[in-house]
Scaffold this motif. Structure first.
Motif, mmCIF file in Angstrom:
data_model
loop_
_atom_site.group_PDB
_atom_site.id
_atom_site.type_symbol
_atom_site.label_atom_id
_atom_site.label_comp_id
_atom_site.label_asym_id
_atom_site.label_seq_id
_atom_site.Cartn_x
_atom_site.Cartn_y
_atom_site.Cartn_z
ATOM 1 N N THR A 185 -7.401 0.822 -5.260
ATOM 2 C CA THR A 185 -8.462 1.736 -4.844
ATOM 3 C C THR A 185 -7.972 3.169 -4.924
ATOM 4 O O THR A 185 -6.801 3.444 -4.659
ATOM 5 N N THR A 186 -8.876 4.076 -5.285
ATOM 6 C CA THR A 186 -8.490 5.481 -5.412
ATOM 7 C C THR A 186 -8.430 6.176 -4.059
ATOM 8 O O THR A 186 -9.194 5.869 -3.145
ATOM 9 N N ILE A 187 -7.492 7.119 -3.953
ATOM 10 C CA ILE A 187 -7.465 8.061 -2.827
ATOM 11 C C ILE A 187 -8.413 9.201 -3.157
ATOM 12 O O ILE A 187 -9.204 9.643 -2.329
ATOM 13 N N ASP A 188 -8.329 9.677 -4.393
ATOM 14 C CA ASP A 188 -9.268 10.677 -4.894
ATOM 15 C C ASP A 188 -9.338 10.563 -6.405
ATOM 16 O O ASP A 188 -8.544 9.870 -7.036
ATOM 17 N N LEU A 195 -5.907 9.404 -8.363
ATOM 18 C CA LEU A 195 -4.779 9.175 -7.468
ATOM 19 C C LEU A 195 -5.040 7.834 -6.802
ATOM 20 O O LEU A 195 -6.035 7.660 -6.101
ATOM 21 N N ILE A 196 -4.149 6.860 -7.051
ATOM 22 C CA ILE A 196 -4.346 5.470 -6.653
ATOM 23 C C ILE A 196 -3.472 5.134 -5.451
ATOM 24 O O ILE A 196 -2.303 5.537 -5.387
ATOM 25 N N SER A 197 -4.027 4.387 -4.505
ATOM 26 C CA SER A 197 -3.299 4.031 -3.283
ATOM 27 C C SER A 197 -2.727 2.623 -3.383
ATOM 28 O O SER A 197 -3.167 1.804 -4.196
ATOM 29 N N ASP A 198 -1.734 2.358 -2.509
ATOM 30 C CA ASP A 198 -1.142 1.019 -2.364
ATOM 31 C C ASP A 198 -0.655 0.446 -3.691
ATOM 32 O O ASP A 198 -0.784 -0.744 -3.960
ATOM 33 N N TYR A 199 -0.097 1.317 -4.533
ATOM 34 C CA TYR A 199 0.365 0.843 -5.840
ATOM 35 C C TYR A 199 1.724 0.164 -5.710
ATOM 36 O O TYR A 199 2.685 0.760 -5.224
ATOM 37 N N ASP A 200 1.815 -1.072 -6.163
ATOM 38 C CA ASP A 200 3.060 -1.815 -6.097
ATOM 39 C C ASP A 200 3.484 -2.344 -7.467
ATOM 40 O O ASP A 200 4.259 -3.290 -7.572
ATOM 41 N N THR A 225 -7.807 4.990 -21.234
ATOM 42 C CA THR A 225 -6.348 4.945 -21.341
ATOM 43 C C THR A 225 -5.787 6.014 -20.414
ATOM 44 O O THR A 225 -6.256 7.153 -20.412
ATOM 45 N N ILE A 226 -4.794 5.633 -19.612
ATOM 46 C CA ILE A 226 -4.216 6.569 -18.650
ATOM 47 C C ILE A 226 -2.716 6.754 -18.908
ATOM 48 O O ILE A 226 -2.063 5.873 -19.472
ATOM 49 N N ARG A 227 -2.216 7.903 -18.484
ATOM 50 C CA ARG A 227 -0.772 8.169 -18.529
ATOM 51 C C ARG A 227 -0.320 8.512 -17.115
ATOM 52 O O ARG A 227 -0.965 9.321 -16.435
ATOM 53 N N VAL A 228 0.771 7.917 -16.676
ATOM 54 C CA VAL A 228 1.274 8.168 -15.325
ATOM 55 C C VAL A 228 1.875 9.570 -15.251
ATOM 56 O O VAL A 228 2.745 9.930 -16.041
ATOM 57 N N VAL A 229 1.386 10.361 -14.323
ATOM 58 C CA VAL A 229 1.912 11.699 -14.076
ATOM 59 C C VAL A 229 2.995 11.660 -13.008
ATOM 60 O O VAL A 229 4.030 12.331 -13.116
ATOM 61 N N ARG A 230 2.772 10.846 -11.982
ATOM 62 C CA ARG A 230 3.715 10.795 -10.863
ATOM 63 C C ARG A 230 3.548 9.477 -10.109
ATOM 64 O O ARG A 230 2.442 9.022 -9.875
ATOM 65 N N ARG A 231 4.693 8.903 -9.714
ATOM 66 C CA ARG A 231 4.675 7.706 -8.871
ATOM 67 C C ARG A 231 5.512 7.975 -7.629
ATOM 68 O O ARG A 231 6.664 8.411 -7.727
ATOM 69 N N ASP A 232 4.909 7.745 -6.466
ATOM 70 C CA ASP A 232 5.606 7.945 -5.208
ATOM 71 C C ASP A 232 5.825 6.570 -4.577
ATOM 72 O O ASP A 232 4.899 5.964 -4.035
ATOM 73 N N SER A 233 7.059 6.080 -4.674
ATOM 74 C CA SER A 233 7.368 4.731 -4.177
ATOM 75 C C SER A 233 7.232 4.638 -2.663
ATOM 76 O O SER A 233 6.831 3.587 -2.132
ATOM 77 N N LYS A 235 5.194 6.458 -0.605
ATOM 78 C CA LYS A 235 3.784 6.493 -0.210
ATOM 79 C C LYS A 235 2.955 5.439 -0.940
ATOM 80 O O LYS A 235 1.782 5.230 -0.618
ATOM 81 N N LYS A 236 3.582 4.803 -1.926
ATOM 82 C CA LYS A 236 2.899 3.803 -2.754
ATOM 83 C C LYS A 236 1.648 4.380 -3.417
ATOM 84 O O LYS A 236 0.572 3.776 -3.401
ATOM 85 N N THR A 237 1.813 5.574 -4.005
ATOM 86 C CA THR A 237 0.706 6.203 -4.727
ATOM 87 C C THR A 237 1.074 6.355 -6.198
ATOM 88 O O THR A 237 2.250 6.445 -6.556
ATOM 89 N N LEU A 238 0.050 6.384 -7.018
ATOM 90 C CA LEU A 238 0.222 6.558 -8.460
ATOM 91 C C LEU A 238 -0.791 7.584 -8.939
ATOM 92 O O LEU A 238 -2.000 7.377 -8.815
#
Length: 265
Positions: A185-188, A195-200, A225-233, A235-238
């Motif tokens: 689910t998106t945060i925003d 910005l995706i939440s609970d990404y594992d 098609t998406i490209r990852v800009v940032r992953r926060d392990s 906060k589990k956000t992508l």
């Protein structure tokens, strides 16, 4: 009077000419498939010149004339599509000058396509795409206007001090994003990314993949098609950016933003 030998020589010459024309027509088809309009036009001119031979059978003349017209139409239609795809990419990158140049090329070849027999439905679809692209990217306008209401929309995502974003992000409505068979689910979200939440998952900065997404509770899904800009392990956000998406997906976001704007009036 021609002898049998003379007629046989003429027959073989004509068969050779027809074979060369057929080869040129096939070359034009290949060029049309990739939107190489200039090459198609050059080949078509050559074919039409060869068709001026009075010995060419009438039925063959008509068949090839219709074929090269159809091929020219296909080439222009393909180039319109390619130009609009480029314009959309430039719009997402906020390259306004390049976006306008690509739209101009699309419009020029739309005119040629219509002259060659393209349908009104094709024209309407192209103009709709151009309208959507024109609303993407471009220069920011300071302050609200009647044509562009202030973005006083509910639950606009906060931006950290010093962080620059090309597109306003919104928290509502929530979107569901399917990545590698898992749904998040998106945060925003914005027209440029999510910005995706609970990404594992295992994706990290720079990774690309295709995803499907839809509004929570919605029936229709869209792909991009998406490209990852940032992953926060921790906060589990992508945070991801769209690199390629369908016109339907783009229109989906624009409709969401229009709905927010209407609520703010």
């Amino acid at each position: 009077m021609y002898s049998d030998k003379d007629r046989e020589i003429q027959r073989k010459m004509m068969e050779g000419k027809i074979q060369r024309i057929d080869i040129d027509v096939d070359r034009a088809r290949i060029a049309a498939a990739t939107g190489r309009v200039a090459e198609v036009e050059r080949i078509v001119r050559n074919v039409r010149g060869q068709l001026q031979d009075k010995m060419i059978p009438r039925e063959y003349f008509i068949k090839v004339t219709e074929a090269v017209k159809s091929i020219s139409l296909d080439a222009n239609v393909k180039l319109v599509d390619l130009s609009l795809e480029q314009a959309r990419e430039f719009a997402l990158q906020r390259l306004e000058g390049k976006k306008q140049d690509a739209v101009k090329v699309a419009k020029e070849h739309l005119i040629k396509a219509m002259e060659l027999g393209a349908t009104q439905g094709f024209k309407d679809l192209v103009l709709k795409k151009i309208d959507l692209i024109s609303m993407t990217g471009g220069h920011r306008q300071e302050g609200p206007t009647k044509a562009k209401p202030a973005e006083a929309m509910p639950k606009i995502a906060n931006v950290a001090k010093g962080e620059k974003r090309n597109y306003t992000r919104f928290e509502e409505p929530k979107l569901q994003v399917k990545i590698a068979e898992k749904v998040f689910t998106t945060i925003d979200w914005s027209i440029g990314g999510l910005l995706i939440s609970d990404y594992d998952g295992e994706m990290d900065q720079g990774a690309e993949t295709q995803v499907n997404f839809n509004q929570v509770g919605g029936e229709r899904s869209y792909s991009a098609t998406i490209r990852v800009v940032r992953r926060d392990s921790k906060k589990k956000t992508l945070a991801v950016r769209f690199t390629r998406s369908t016109m339907d997906a783009l229109e989906f976001f624009r409709n969401l933003m229009k709905q927010h704007a209407q609520r703010a009036l």
